[in-house]
Write an enzyme that holds these catalytic residues in place. Structure first.
Site, PDB file in Angstrom:
ATOM      1  N   GLN A  49      -5.784  18.862 -20.249  1.00 52.61           N
ATOM      2  CA  GLN A  49      -7.165  19.015 -20.713  1.00 52.61           C
ATOM      3  C   GLN A  49      -7.818  20.243 -20.079  1.00 52.61           C
ATOM      4  O   GLN A  49      -8.625  20.923 -20.712  1.00 52.61           O
ATOM      5  CB  GLN A  49      -7.960  17.747 -20.356  1.00 52.61           C
ATOM      6  CG  GLN A  49      -9.278  17.610 -21.101  1.00 52.61           C
ATOM      7  CD  GLN A  49      -9.121  17.019 -22.495  1.00 52.61           C
ATOM      8  OE1 GLN A  49      -8.398  16.062 -22.673  1.00 52.61           O
ATOM      9  NE2 GLN A  49      -9.793  17.588 -23.465  1.00 52.61           N
TER      10      GLN A  49
ATOM     11  N   LYS B  72      -9.710  13.127 -17.368  1.00 53.12           N
ATOM     12  CA  LYS B  72      -9.257  12.083 -18.294  1.00 53.12           C
ATOM     13  C   LYS B  72      -9.370  10.748 -17.588  1.00 53.12           C
ATOM     14  O   LYS B  72      -9.250  10.680 -16.373  1.00 53.12           O
ATOM     15  CB  LYS B  72      -7.782  12.313 -18.670  1.00 53.12           C
ATOM     16  CG  LYS B  72      -7.380  11.627 -19.955  1.00 53.12           C
ATOM     17  CD  LYS B  72      -7.683  12.510 -21.139  1.00 53.12           C
ATOM     18  CE  LYS B  72      -7.423  11.853 -22.457  1.00 53.12           C
ATOM     19  NZ  LYS B  72      -7.536  12.827 -23.567  1.00 53.12           N
TER      20      LYS B  72
ATOM     21  N   ASP C 164     -10.439   8.547 -26.890  1.00 52.96           N
ATOM     22  CA  ASP C 164      -9.020   8.907 -27.002  1.00 52.96           C
ATOM     23  C   ASP C 164      -8.348   7.673 -27.624  1.00 52.96           C
ATOM     24  O   ASP C 164      -9.040   6.880 -28.282  1.00 52.96           O
ATOM     25  CB  ASP C 164      -8.432   9.256 -25.616  1.00 52.96           C
ATOM     26  CG  ASP C 164      -7.073   9.940 -25.706  1.00 52.96           C
ATOM     27  OD1 ASP C 164      -7.015  11.134 -26.029  1.00 52.96           O
ATOM     28  OD2 ASP C 164      -6.037   9.270 -25.480  1.00 52.96           O
TER      29      ASP C 164
HETATM   30  P1  NDP Z   1      -6.320   6.194 -32.158  1.00 54.59           P
HETATM   31  O1  NDP Z   1      -6.371   5.076 -31.191  1.00 54.59           O
HETATM   32  O2  NDP Z   1      -7.410   6.383 -33.124  1.00 54.59           O
HETATM   33  O3  NDP Z   1      -4.959   6.129 -32.996  1.00 54.59           O
HETATM   34  C1  NDP Z   1      -3.725   6.165 -32.348  1.00 54.59           C
HETATM   35  C2  NDP Z   1      -2.629   6.050 -33.393  1.00 54.59           C
HETATM   36  O4  NDP Z   1      -1.372   6.328 -32.774  1.00 54.59           O
HETATM   37  C3  NDP Z   1      -2.508   4.653 -33.974  1.00 54.59           C
HETATM   38  O5  NDP Z   1      -2.023   4.730 -35.288  1.00 54.59           O
HETATM   39  C4  NDP Z   1      -1.504   4.007 -33.045  1.00 54.59           C
HETATM   40  O6  NDP Z   1      -0.796   2.907 -33.618  1.00 54.59           O
HETATM   41  C5  NDP Z   1      -0.556   5.149 -32.770  1.00 54.59           C
HETATM   42  N1  NDP Z   1       0.035   4.969 -31.443  1.00 54.59           N
HETATM   43  C6  NDP Z   1      -0.625   4.946 -30.258  1.00 54.59           C
HETATM   44  N2  NDP Z   1       0.225   4.728 -29.248  1.00 54.59           N
HETATM   45  C7  NDP Z   1       1.435   4.610 -29.816  1.00 54.59           C
HETATM   46  C8  NDP Z   1       2.724   4.370 -29.290  1.00 54.59           C
HETATM   47  N3  NDP Z   1       2.923   4.225 -27.964  1.00 54.59           N
HETATM   48  N4  NDP Z   1       3.751   4.331 -30.174  1.00 54.59           N
HETATM   49  C9  NDP Z   1       3.559   4.473 -31.512  1.00 54.59           C
HETATM   50  N5  NDP Z   1       2.343   4.683 -32.064  1.00 54.59           N
HETATM   51  C10 NDP Z   1       1.315   4.758 -31.228  1.00 54.59           C
HETATM   52  O7  NDP Z   1      -6.122   7.508 -31.256  1.00 54.59           O
HETATM   53  P2  NDP Z   1      -6.412   9.031 -31.640  1.00 54.59           P
HETATM   54  O8  NDP Z   1      -6.086   9.292 -33.055  1.00 54.59           O
HETATM   55  O9  NDP Z   1      -7.738   9.380 -31.121  1.00 54.59           O
HETATM   56  O10 NDP Z   1      -5.358   9.769 -30.698  1.00 54.59           O
HETATM   57  C11 NDP Z   1      -4.034  10.112 -31.136  1.00 54.59           C
HETATM   58  C12 NDP Z   1      -3.483  11.215 -30.255  1.00 54.59           C
HETATM   59  O11 NDP Z   1      -4.339  12.361 -30.330  1.00 54.59           O
HETATM   60  C13 NDP Z   1      -3.404  10.898 -28.760  1.00 54.59           C
HETATM   61  O12 NDP Z   1      -2.290  11.570 -28.212  1.00 54.59           O
HETATM   62  C14 NDP Z   1      -4.677  11.498 -28.189  1.00 54.59           C
HETATM   63  O13 NDP Z   1      -4.570  11.784 -26.821  1.00 54.59           O
HETATM   64  C15 NDP Z   1      -4.767  12.758 -29.035  1.00 54.59           C
HETATM   65  N6  NDP Z   1      -6.081  13.393 -29.129  1.00 54.59           N
HETATM   66  C16 NDP Z   1      -7.178  12.708 -29.573  1.00 54.59           C
HETATM   67  C17 NDP Z   1      -8.396  13.345 -29.694  1.00 54.59           C
HETATM   68  C18 NDP Z   1      -9.590  12.676 -30.254  1.00 54.59           C
HETATM   69  O14 NDP Z   1     -10.602  13.360 -30.446  1.00 54.59           O
HETATM   70  N7  NDP Z   1      -9.570  11.402 -30.565  1.00 54.59           N
HETATM   71  C19 NDP Z   1      -8.545  14.759 -29.289  1.00 54.59           C
HETATM   72  C20 NDP Z   1      -7.317  15.411 -28.921  1.00 54.59           C
HETATM   73  C21 NDP Z   1      -6.148  14.721 -28.832  1.00 54.59           C
HETATM   74  P3  NDP Z   1      -1.140   1.402 -33.173  1.00 54.59           P
HETATM   75  O15 NDP Z   1      -2.477   1.115 -33.788  1.00 54.59           O
HETATM   76  O16 NDP Z   1      -0.034   0.580 -33.728  1.00 54.59           O
HETATM   77  O17 NDP Z   1      -1.168   1.407 -31.677  1.00 54.59           O
HETATM   78  O1  2IT Z   2      -7.483  14.846 -25.677  1.00 51.61           O
HETATM   79  C1  2IT Z   2      -8.638  15.201 -26.006  1.00 51.61           C
HETATM   80  O2  2IT Z   2      -8.937  16.403 -26.089  1.00 51.61           O
HETATM   81  C2  2IT Z   2      -9.626  14.172 -26.317  1.00 51.61           C
HETATM   82  N1  2IT Z   2      -9.285  12.996 -26.300  1.00 51.61           N
HETATM   83  C3  2IT Z   2     -11.037  14.556 -26.615  1.00 51.61           C
HETATM   84  C4  2IT Z   2     -11.798  14.808 -25.346  1.00 51.61           C
HETATM   85  C5  2IT Z   2     -13.284  15.045 -25.515  1.00 51.61           C
HETATM   86  O3  2IT Z   2     -13.921  15.165 -24.464  1.00 51.61           O
HETATM   87  O4  2IT Z   2     -13.796  15.138 -26.628  1.00 51.61           O
END
Ligand code: NDP
Ligand code: 2IT
Length: 455
Positions: free
Chosen positions: A120, A135, A175
Site C-alpha cells: 500500500q 492496512k 477491502d
Molecule cells: P470483496 O470482499 O468484495 O470480494 C472478494 C471476492 O474474492 C469474492 O468473490 C470472494 O469470494 C473472493 N475471494 C476472497 N478470498 C478468496 C479466497 N481466499 N479464495 C477464493 N476467492 C476468494 O473484496 P474486494 O473486491 O474489495 O477485494 C478483492 C481484491 O481486491 C483483494 O485482493 C483486495 O485486497 C483488492 N483490492 C480492493 C480494493 C477495494 O477498493 N475494495 C482496492 C484495491 C485492491 P467469496 O465470497 O467466496 O469469499
Molecule cells: O488495497 C487497497 O488499495 C484498498 N483496499 C483500498 C484502500 C483505501 O484506502 O481506499
C-alpha cells in the site's frame, strides 16, 4: 551503516537482503513475497543511487512504523461470546497519513496484513496523492453472519481501533469482507466514541461524507490501466475476451467498465468456483449479479442456474481462453501452471485488480513471455486514489460530481501508466510495468524519508 555484502551482483544483493528479511520475520511467507517482488527491482536500482542506499532507506521501509494488535470480543445472535483478533499495521507515513483498507476474512494474519501495508505504501505513492501506507483487519468471517452480528463486531472492533486512527493520523477503508455496510458501522462507532464528524474512514455512504465513484473506482481504474497499456502497445480493448476472477467489489466494477468499453467478460468466480458465459456478461446479467452479491449475498453458482451456463466447482477461471486476464479475488490466485495456461491460450495482457494475485513464478512467466503485465500496486490504485479524493472533499466540506471524479480517476490512472513507462521501459522498448511501478513508487517515499534524516 551500509551492510557489508558478500556479493555485489544484483542477484547476490537481493539474495542477501532476503536472508535478512526471512530471519527477522520468520514464517511470514506473504510478507517475504511482497518484499522480494519490490526488492528485485529496487535493490539493483540502489546500486546507481548511493544516497538512498547509504541512508538504508529500503531496509527502513521493510520495518513497519508500528503495529497494533488487539482483542475483539462480541456476542453472536445465540448469546455466545466470540473472540477474534484485530490488527492495524501502520507501515509508513513519510508522505501522508497512513491510508489503506480493512480486511475481514478468516485467513487474516500478521503476514498478510504486513504484505498488504507494505504494498500500500508504494501504491499510494504512485497515485501522486499525499497518503502513507497502512492496512488492518481481523480473522472475523463475515460469511453467514446476520446484520446485527456484523454491527456488533464492527462496533467492538472500532472500540479499540478508534484511539489509533484519525483524519491526520490513519484513515482506513474497505477491502475483502468490508464494504459499504461495514464502513458505515465502523464510522458510526468512531463518530460516537470520538464525538467528531471527520473524514476518518473512506468508502462512506454518500449521505455522510462518501464520494461518488469510490465504489466503482478500483474496478474501473484497473480496466483504465489495461486500456492504456493496450493503447501504448498499439492494441485496442474493444472486442477482446476477458477472464475475470472474484465477484466482489473490484470484479463487478471491472466487468461493468469492460462491457462499456466493448470487451467481452466471460467469467466470474468466488471461493466455490467459477462461471463461464461464452456469450459474455452483459449489463442486464451484471445488474442481476449485483443484486445477488450486494443485496442477497448469494453465491456465483446461482448465475449458472439462472442463465444456463457452466459452473466449475472448486476451480479458478484461468483455463478459459482469453486475451485479457483480470485477477480480482485474492493473493496468489494465479499459480505458475495457471500463468502457463493463460500464455498457451493466447493471453496478451494481465491487470491485477486484487493485491499480489500472481505468485512470483507466475509473474516471472508473464515477464519472460513479454506480455503486458500491470502489477497490483499500479493496476488497482484507482480505489485508494478516489479514497484520497474523498479525504480532500471531506476536508473542504464539499462534494464533487460523479463526472468530475471519474475524470480525476481517469487522469490519475493515465499518470500511473506513464510513470510506469518512464521508469520501466527497457532497451528493447519492452515496458516492465512491474519495475516501473516499484521504482516510481519507491522514489517519492524515499525522498521524503531522506529529507527527515535518521528516524
Ligand atoms: P470483496 O470482499 O468484495 O470480494 C472478494 C471476492 O474474492 C469474492 O468473490 C470472494 O469470494 C473472493 N475471494 C476472497 N478470498 C478468496 C479466497 N481466499 N479464495 C477464493 N476467492 C476468494 O473484496 P474486494 O473486491 O474489495 O477485494 C478483492 C481484491 O481486491 C483483494 O485482493 C483486495 O485486497 C483488492 N483490492 C480492493 C480494493 C477495494 O477498493 N475494495 C482496492 C484495491 C485492491 P467469496 O465470497 O467466496 O469469499
Ligand atoms: O488495497 C487497497 O488499495 C484498498 N483496499 C483500498 C484502500 C483505501 O484506502 O481506499
Amino acid at each position: 551503516m551500509i551492510m557489508v555484502t558478500k556479493n555485489q551482483t544484483p542477484s547476490g544483493i537481493v539474495e542477501e537482503f532476503m536472508d535478512w528479511i526471512r530471519q527477522r520475520n520468520p514464517g511470514e511467507r506473504e510478507f517475504h513475497q511482497a518484499v522480494y517482488e519490490v526488492g528485485v527491482n529496487v535493490l539493483p536500482f540502489l546500486l546507481e543511487h548511493p544516497e538512498y542506499r547509504e541512508a538504508e532507506i529500503f531496509r527502513r521501509l521493510c520495518e513497519p512504523d508500528r503495529i497494533v494488535i488487539f482483542r475483539v470480543v462480541w456476542q453472536d445472535d445465540q448469546g455466545n461470546i466470540q473472540v477474534n483478533r484485530g490488527y492495524r499495521v501502520q507501515h509508513n507515513n513519510a508522505i501522508g497519513p497512513y491510508k489503506g483498507g480493512i480486511r475481514f476474512h478468516p485467513s487474516v494474519n500478521l503476514s498478510i496484513l504486513k504484505f498488504l501495508a507494505f504494498e500500500q505504501t508504494f501504491k499510494n505513492s504512485l497515485t501522486g496523492l499525499p497518503m502513507g501506507g497502512g492496512k488492518g483487519g481481523s480473522d472475523f468471517d463475515p460469511k453467514g453472519k446476520s446484520d446485527s452480528e456484523i454491527m456488533r463486531f464492527c462496533q467492538s472492533f472500532m472500540s479499540e481501533l478508534y484511539r489509533h486512527i484519525g483524519p491526520y493520523t490513519d484513515v482506513p477503508a474497505g477491502d475483502i469482507g468490508v464494504g459499504g455496510r461495514e464502513v458505515s458501522y465502523l464510522f458510526g462507532q468512531y463518530k460516537r466514541l470520538a464525538n467528531q464528524f471527520t473524514g476518518v474512514l473512506t468508502g462512506k455512504g454518500l449521505a455522510f461524507g462518501g464520494s461518488e465513484i469510490r465504489v466503482e473506482a478500483t474496478g474501473y481504474g484497473c480496466v483504465y490501466m489495461m486500456e492504456d497499456m493496450l493503447k501504448h502497445s498499439g492494441e485496442d480493448i474493444d472486442g477482446k475476451t476477458a477472464v475475470v476472477s472474484g465477484s466482489g467489489n473490484v470484479a463487478l466494477y471491472a466487468v461493468e467498465k469492460l462491457i462499456e468499453l466493448g470487451a467481452r467478460p466471460v467469467t466470474l468466480s468466488d471461493s466455490s468456483g467459477f462461471i463461464f458465459d461464452p456469450a459474455g456478461i452483459n449489463n442486464e446479467k451484471l445488474a442481476w449479479i449485483k443484486e445477488l452479491k450486494e443485496n442477497r449475498r448469494g453465491r456465483i453458482s446461482e448465475y449458472a442456474a439462472e442463465f444456463g451456463v457452466e459452473f466449475h466447482q472448486g476451480k479458478n477461471p484461468w483455463v478459459v481462453p482469453c486475451q485479457l486476464a483480470f485477477p480480482c479475488a485474492t493473493q496468489n490466485e494465479i499459480r505458475k501452471a495457471d500463468a502457463d495456461r493463460l500464455l498457451q491460450n493466447g493471453c496478451i495482457a494481465v491487470a491485477e485488480g486484487a493485491n499480489m494475485p500472481s505468485e512470483q513464478a507466475a509473474i516471472d512467466a508473464f515477464q519472460a513471455a513479454r506480455i503486458l503485465f500491470a502489477p497490483s500496486k499500479a493496476a488497482n490504485a484507482g480505489g485508494v486514489a478516489v479514497s484520497g479524493l474523498e479525504m480532500t472533499q471531506n476536508s473542504m466540506r464539499l462534494s464533487w460530481s460523479r463526472e468530475e471524479l471519474n475524470r480525476h480517476l481517469r487522469e490519475i490512472m493515465l499518470e500511473i501508466h506513464n510513470r510506469c513507462v518512464q521508469y520501466g521501459t527497457e532497451d528493447d522498448h519492452f515496458v516492465s510495468y512491474l519495475r516501473g511501478a516499484n521504482v516510481a513508487g519507491f522514489i517519492k517515499v524515499a525522498d521524503a524519508m531522506l529529507a527527515y534524516g535518521v528516524m
